[in-house]
Design a protein around this motif. Structure first.
Motif, PDB file in Angstrom:
ATOM      1  N   GLU A 480       0.826  -1.214   0.000  1.00 46.02           N
ATOM      2  CA  GLU A 480       0.000   0.000   0.000  1.00 46.02           C
ATOM      3  C   GLU A 480       0.853   1.254   0.000  1.00 46.02           C
ATOM      4  OE1 GLU A 480      -2.464  -0.491   3.415  1.00 46.02           O
ATOM      5  OE2 GLU A 480      -3.927  -1.772   2.372  1.00 46.02           O
ATOM      6  N   ARG A 481       1.984   1.207   0.677  1.00 46.74           N
ATOM      7  CA  ARG A 481       2.839   2.392   0.777  1.00 46.74           C
ATOM      8  C   ARG A 481       3.526   2.711  -0.549  1.00 46.74           C
ATOM      9  NH1 ARG A 481       6.105   0.471   4.094  1.00 46.74           N
ATOM     10  NH2 ARG A 481       7.908   0.170   2.730  1.00 46.74           N
ATOM     11  N   THR A 482       3.893   1.678  -1.313  1.00 48.00           N
ATOM     12  CA  THR A 482       4.683   1.889  -2.530  1.00 48.00           C
ATOM     13  C   THR A 482       3.866   1.767  -3.818  1.00 48.00           C
ATOM     14  OG1 THR A 482       5.277  -0.455  -2.645  1.00 48.00           O
ATOM     15  CG2 THR A 482       6.718   0.999  -1.354  1.00 48.00           C
ATOM     16  N   GLY A 483       2.675   1.175  -3.751  1.00 44.90           N
ATOM     17  CA  GLY A 483       1.896   0.961  -4.959  1.00 44.90           C
ATOM     18  C   GLY A 483       2.251  -0.322  -5.684  1.00 44.90           C
ATOM     19  N   ALA A 484       3.196  -1.091  -5.143  1.00 47.87           N
ATOM     20  CA  ALA A 484       3.550  -2.378  -5.747  1.00 47.87           C
ATOM     21  C   ALA A 484       2.468  -3.405  -5.421  1.00 47.87           C
ATOM     22  CB  ALA A 484       4.905  -2.849  -5.216  1.00 47.87           C
ATOM     23  N   THR A 485       2.437  -4.480  -6.205  1.00 49.39           N
ATOM     24  CA  THR A 485       1.463  -5.530  -5.933  1.00 49.39           C
ATOM     25  C   THR A 485       1.920  -6.369  -4.753  1.00 49.39           C
ATOM     26  OG1 THR A 485       2.508  -7.172  -7.373  1.00 49.39           O
ATOM     27  CG2 THR A 485       0.924  -5.635  -8.386  1.00 49.39           C
ATOM     28  N   PHE A 486       0.980  -7.104  -4.185  1.00 47.47           N
ATOM     29  CA  PHE A 486       1.308  -7.987  -3.066  1.00 47.47           C
ATOM     30  C   PHE A 486       2.386  -8.987  -3.476  1.00 47.47           C
ATOM     31  CE2 PHE A 486       0.883 -11.841  -0.610  1.00 47.47           C
ATOM     32  CZ  PHE A 486       0.692 -11.397   0.691  1.00 47.47           C
ATOM     33  N   GLN A 487       2.239  -9.592  -4.646  1.00 46.62           N
ATOM     34  CA  GLN A 487       3.194 -10.601  -5.084  1.00 46.62           C
ATOM     35  C   GLN A 487       4.591 -10.018  -5.284  1.00 46.62           C
ATOM     36  OE1 GLN A 487       3.113 -13.848  -5.282  1.00 46.62           O
ATOM     37  NE2 GLN A 487       0.997 -13.954  -4.548  1.00 46.62           N
ATOM     38  N   GLU A 488       4.668  -8.782  -5.802  1.00 49.89           N
ATOM     39  CA  GLU A 488       5.982  -8.158  -6.006  1.00 49.89           C
ATOM     40  C   GLU A 488       6.707  -7.989  -4.674  1.00 49.89           C
ATOM     41  OE1 GLU A 488       5.197  -5.444 -10.023  1.00 49.89           O
ATOM     42  OE2 GLU A 488       4.654  -4.665  -8.054  1.00 49.89           O
ATOM     43  N   VAL A 489       5.996  -7.490  -3.685  1.00 49.89           N
ATOM     44  CA  VAL A 489       6.624  -7.290  -2.377  1.00 49.89           C
ATOM     45  C   VAL A 489       6.960  -8.636  -1.746  1.00 49.89           C
ATOM     46  CG1 VAL A 489       6.327  -6.326  -0.061  1.00 49.89           C
ATOM     47  CG2 VAL A 489       5.412  -5.104  -2.047  1.00 49.89           C
ATOM     48  N   PHE A 490       6.032  -9.594  -1.838  1.00 47.31           N
ATOM     49  CA  PHE A 490       6.253 -10.904  -1.229  1.00 47.31           C
ATOM     50  C   PHE A 490       7.487 -11.581  -1.831  1.00 47.31           C
ATOM     51  CE2 PHE A 490       5.729 -15.414  -0.614  1.00 47.31           C
ATOM     52  CZ  PHE A 490       5.175 -15.520   0.655  1.00 47.31           C
ATOM     53  N   ARG A 491       7.597 -11.539  -3.158  1.00 48.14           N
ATOM     54  CA  ARG A 491       8.743 -12.193  -3.811  1.00 48.14           C
ATOM     55  C   ARG A 491      10.043 -11.482  -3.473  1.00 48.14           C
ATOM     56  NH1 ARG A 491       5.257 -12.725  -9.309  1.00 48.14           N
ATOM     57  NH2 ARG A 491       4.168 -14.682  -8.797  1.00 48.14           N
ATOM     58  N   ALA A 492       9.995 -10.146  -3.343  1.00 46.43           N
ATOM     59  CA  ALA A 492      11.200  -9.404  -2.970  1.00 46.43           C
ATOM     60  C   ALA A 492      11.639  -9.772  -1.559  1.00 46.43           C
ATOM     61  CB  ALA A 492      10.938  -7.902  -3.075  1.00 46.43           C
TER      62      ALA A 492
END
Length: 543
Positions: A480-492
């Motif tokens: 929510e803070r960066t606008g990235a998707t859940f999967q993008e953050v999770f994989r990172a």
């Protein structure tokens, strides 16, 4: 000694103790941040705070640098209706405002470590129509009792508010039952105090040692005008509880009423033990950069010598083996390094894999309870201290679809959770069974990603493999803070968990080839070489 802990039967002072270093003062938000940094579960804290029947706030937990130290920051962010503007240093410090503004040039939006001045001006400072939240002690009791906090967390929060009410009543010539708590009855103060209670309960801390508190000097503007420091509520709290104040070379307030009330309600001793072993440390950031003080609250989880000596040695050995260092604090943060809080895997007695631990399973079959009601029941059960709660779809007699509600809890809160099930679902009966619990050692951690820090949970298998699991709430917050998707953050976060050491990424493919059946999102690494004592430890939540 705290009457709260006498009531709970913890008078011996042995075993583990929390040592509070008040050399930079103390406030509610600094205390919460320090306890989170020590290892309290952020996920369980946010779940518990979500059950408070107050509105208009959200929580932000982050890492900040204070006086060169990496510290946790706990921020209660208010909405437009409850917003208070705490930046006007000239308003707070009167004629010294310009000097104070230079002295406090780096302020966050909500400078809660100087809670008292904020509490006494929260709804006055550039208020533009906002009003104080006037709550009596009875009102606050109702808020806390209606929440989903555990009974012990409720007792802690009520004890702190009781101290505040007595101090404010003396200042205003009233009684604890009739005095109106203005600033300390506001939403952010209620959240701060309840958060401290939840964290202490989560960590299982009963003995709290506070030798003294440092306090500044000068005057500060509050709702009732310019006041000398320490302000009346702090002075009354310290006098009643015998809290020693040490003058600090700081023009400003270091000890807030909430901070002083926490010490008054929870301190069990002011004397440091003759010797002790450090199990973990936590640093909670203040929101202002005063000169001549670090601006952080340090708390130390200590194993007092002579009390459970063997457990202390196992905890220290596990800590060094798992961090790869003899130091108890987190390693320096680098772009591809883990950032681990200083919490040993072996810290909590009833989560020791080698210690017998009995849990209770409550279950009930439901065929006439709505999904919304069932979901709310599970939320309240988790907030009240259940180790796990879930609903399993089942086909009941006569082919009716339904759910089997299953709750795993400790024996100590079986009755409380049973009452919640009866009150929030349509069940007319509950089954219970006692069973043994075999946890893996675990602890919370944090990894640095391109989307910011993300919390992870790390567990250790009997074979010495460490698995990292990104925490759902932290991934959502970063998304929510960066606008990235859940999967993008999770994989990172999943990828970053492999980078325990600079350059380890190059070994990632070979590591994965050795574990071809590893589950997605469950990265693994081998522990560094260590003695067999490192295998003794503790676990956090129910697997």
């Amino acid at each position: 000694m705290s009457e709260l802990y006498k009531k709970n039967g913890h008078e011996d002072g042995g075993g583990r103790a929390l040592i509070v270093d008040g050399s930079s003062g103390i406030s509610g938000d600094m205390t919460v941040a320090a306890l989170l940094d020590l290892g309290a579960s952020e996920e369980r804290l946010l779940t518990a705070l979500g059950t408070l029947p107050v509105h208009g706030f959200k929580i932000r937990v982050s890492r900040v640098a204070k006086s060169g130290l990496d510290a946790c920051d706990f921020d209660v962010q208010l909405d437009g209706e409850h917003e208070n503007h705490d930046h006007d240093m000239a308003w707070l410090f009167g004629e010294d405002g310009e000097e104070a503004h230079e002295e406090h040039g780096h302020c966050h939006e909500h400078e809660h470590e100087h809670e008292h001045c904020h509490e006494h001006e929260r709804e006055h400072c550039h208020e533009h129509g906002h009003h104080h939240a006037h709550r009596s002690l009875t009102d606050i009791h109702a808020v806390i009792k209606a929440s989903g906090l555990t009974q012990r967390a409720k007792d802690i929060a009520l004890a702190v508010f009781g101290e505040l009410a007595r101090a404010e009543a003396k200042a205003h010539g009233a009684t604890p039952d009739t005095v109106l708590l203005h600033e300390v009855g506001a939403v952010d103060s209620i959240v701060d105090i309840c958060a401290v209670a939840v964290c202490l309960d989560d960590l299982g801390i009963h003995d709290v040692i506070v030798p003294s508190l440092s306090e500044g000097h000068g005057t500060i503007r509050c709702a009732h005008g310019m006041m000398p420091i320490p302000v009346p509520a702090v002075a009354n709290l310290c006098a009643a509880a015998g809290i020693r104040l040490v003058p600090a070379p700081v023009h400003g307030e270091l000890v807030t009423p909430t901070g002083a009330a926490i010490v008054a309600a929870l301190r069990t001793s002011e004397a440091l033990p003759a010797s002790y072993r450090i199990l973990a440390t936590g640093y909670g950031a203040g929101k202002r950069a005063y000169r001549n003080t670090a601006g952080v609250l340090r708390v130390t989880l200590a194993q007092v010598d002579g009390a459970s000596e063997a457990n202390g040695e196992r905890a220290a050995a596990s800590e060094q083996a798992l961090l790869g260092t003899g130091r108890g604090h987190a390693p320096e943060r680098t772009p591809d390094a883990h950032v681990e809080p200083a919490v040993p895997f072996a810290a909590v007695g009833d989560d020791d894999p080698d210690a017998p631990h009995t849990v209770v399973k409550l279950e009930s079959d439901l065929d006439d309870c709505t999904g919304e009601a069932l979901g709310r029941a599970i939320e309240l059960l988790m907030a009240a201290g259940a180790r796990d709660a879930h609903a399993v779809p089942v086909v009941m007699k006569k082919g009716r679809p339904g759910y089997q509600l299953e709750v795993v809890c400790d024996e100590s809160n079986e009755a409380q959770l049973r009452d919640i099930i009866f009150a929030t679902t349509t069940t007319i009966g509950i089954r219970s069974a006692r069973m043994r619990r075999y946890p893996l050692r675990r602890r919370p951690g944090e990894v640095v990603t391109a989307y910011g820090p993300v919390a992870v949970k790390r567990v250790v298998t009997p074979g010495g493999i460490v698995r990292s699991y990104p925490e759902y709430a932290s991934v959502v917050e970063a998304s929510e803070r960066t606008g990235a998707t859940f999967q993008e953050v999770f994989r990172a976060a999943e990828a970053a968990s492999l980078l325990d050491e600079p350059g380890k990424a190059a070994r990632g493919d070979s590591d994965r080839s050795q574990h071809p059946h590893g589950l997605p999102g469950r990265s693994t690494k081998h522990l560094p070489e260590a003695s067999s004592d490192a295998d003794d430890g503790a676990a956090g939540e129910e697997a």
